[in-house]
Design an enzyme around this catalytic site. Structure first.
Site, mmCIF file in Angstrom:
data_model
loop_
_atom_site.group_PDB
_atom_site.id
_atom_site.type_symbol
_atom_site.label_atom_id
_atom_site.label_comp_id
_atom_site.label_asym_id
_atom_site.label_seq_id
_atom_site.Cartn_x
_atom_site.Cartn_y
_atom_site.Cartn_z
ATOM 1 N N GLU A 1 42.124 46.845 36.143
ATOM 2 C CA GLU A 1 41.075 45.833 36.220
ATOM 3 C C GLU A 1 39.790 46.403 35.611
ATOM 4 O O GLU A 1 39.450 47.552 35.863
ATOM 5 C CB GLU A 1 40.848 45.437 37.683
ATOM 6 C CG GLU A 1 39.704 44.497 37.936
ATOM 7 C CD GLU A 1 39.835 43.174 37.199
ATOM 8 O OE1 GLU A 1 38.854 42.775 36.543
ATOM 9 O OE2 GLU A 1 40.911 42.545 37.296
ATOM 10 N N ILE A 2 39.110 45.590 34.808
ATOM 11 C CA ILE A 2 37.920 46.068 34.111
ATOM 12 C C ILE A 2 36.644 45.915 34.938
ATOM 13 O O ILE A 2 35.659 46.610 34.709
ATOM 14 C CB ILE A 2 37.776 45.323 32.763
ATOM 15 C CG1 ILE A 2 36.815 46.071 31.836
ATOM 16 C CG2 ILE A 2 37.361 43.883 32.969
ATOM 17 C CD1 ILE A 2 36.790 45.519 30.420
ATOM 18 N N ASP B 1 41.936 35.472 30.626
ATOM 19 C CA ASP B 1 40.804 34.720 30.093
ATOM 20 C C ASP B 1 41.257 33.970 28.842
ATOM 21 O O ASP B 1 41.764 34.577 27.902
ATOM 22 C CB ASP B 1 39.674 35.690 29.758
ATOM 23 C CG ASP B 1 38.370 34.975 29.436
ATOM 24 O OD1 ASP B 1 38.409 33.780 29.099
ATOM 25 O OD2 ASP B 1 37.309 35.628 29.518
ATOM 26 N N SER C 1 48.500 35.303 43.048
ATOM 27 C CA SER C 1 47.105 35.640 42.743
ATOM 28 C C SER C 1 46.155 34.579 43.267
ATOM 29 O O SER C 1 46.535 33.426 43.527
ATOM 30 C CB SER C 1 46.913 35.788 41.231
ATOM 31 O OG SER C 1 47.068 34.545 40.583
#
Length: 293
Positions: free
Chosen positions: A134-135, A190, A265
């Site tokens: 995860e960024i 995204d 999720s």
């Protein structure tokens, strides 16, 4: 002695008798709350954010993420080394040739969000090491605390799951060697609607070649989206890549991981609450490239 004091001491004594037969209560574990870890929905993967990454996969120490499993492996290695030393000569050579390989990550959830899929996979595949990448820093911190709380709450469980903050579009080859992975997940990425930003999409021809390099032949790549245009984009890119073939619906019905994509999720649960549709595309990594038409 006053009647009031007699009543208080009597109730205390009765309570002591009752406590002797009771089992010790299980310690309550505090779980992190999402509201303290909220962040922007998406982050630009092409920015210049600095991440500490290894030069090559062999240089990275996974003990921080899987401490129990790595400690057990080292103990087995030490025991095998001691046995080989005691056997001497040919025995030592045989032990060295049959040395147990270090535990390695096999499943990767790219852009894992709040870790819903990772947590479910950890219980369905308890013997497989898996990593969420995860960024976003706050979201990564939440997943890390969530896994730590689950490990405290259920000793021996969830020790095969971990999270790492990094930019997967840039640094996957720094962490994984060729053919190491068996499953890769891309849940509700995204969409980057603007044509100028399509290069930011996590599924594109160039990156698929990288994913094929890291996936073992026969490994699966899972994608799902609630955006029709993005679902079709990912399908077209995977259909057009010579190292991937679509997995049949019959196979997907028998696959545990495929059944978790839509609702595991937070994003998937939101889509379901709103009655939205999802577009699932799952592909297998081929051992040899398909002939091009």
């Amino acid at each position: 002695m006053s009647p009031k004091r007699q009543r208080e001491e009597g109730s205390t004594a009765e309570g002591d008798k009752g406590d002797k037969g009771q089992k010790p209560q299980k310690e309550e574990v505090a779980h992190p709350r999402k509201r303290f870890y909220r962040a922007r929905a998406h982050s630009n993967p092409l920015n210049d954010a600095s991440f500490d990454v290894p030069t090559r996969p062999e240089d990275y120490d996974w003990s921080e993420h899987y401490p129990e499993l790595m400690a057990e492996w080292r103990e087995r290695q030490a025991a095998a080394g001691a046995a080989a030393a005691a056997a001497g000569g040919a025995g030592a050579e045989g032990a060295a040739s049959g040395a147990e390989e270090a535990p390695a990550v096999r499943f990767v959830d790219i852009g894992c969000g709040f870790g819903g899929l990772l947590i479910k996979l950890a219980t369905h595949y308890p013997d497989t090491l898996m990593l969420g990448m995860e960024i976003r820093d706050k979201v990564t911190a939440y997943v890390r605390e969530r896994i730590a709380a689950l490990r405290r709450e259920s000793p021996g469980s969830y020790r095969n799951a971990a999270v790492l903050r990094t930019n997967a579009m840039k640094y996957l080859p720094n962490f994984f060697r060729k053919g190491q992975l068996t499953k890769m997940f891309f849940l509700f990425p995204d969409p980057h609607f603007k044509a100028a930003n399509h290069r930011r999409r996590i599924i594109n021809t160039q990156l698929l070649t990288e994913y094929a390099h890291l996936l073992a032949p026969g490994g699966w790549l899972y994608t799902i989206s609630d955006v029709p245009e993005l679902g079709e984009w990912m399908k077209s890119k995977l259909d057009g890549h010579p190292l991937f073939e679509r997995v049949s619906e019959e196979e997907l019905e028998r696959d545990v991981a495929a059944g978790l994509l839509a609702l595991s999720s937070e994003e998937g649960q939101k889509v379901a609450r709103n009655g939205g549709a999802t577009y699932r595309n799952v592909y297998r990594r081929l051992a040899q490239p398909r002939p091009q038409e």
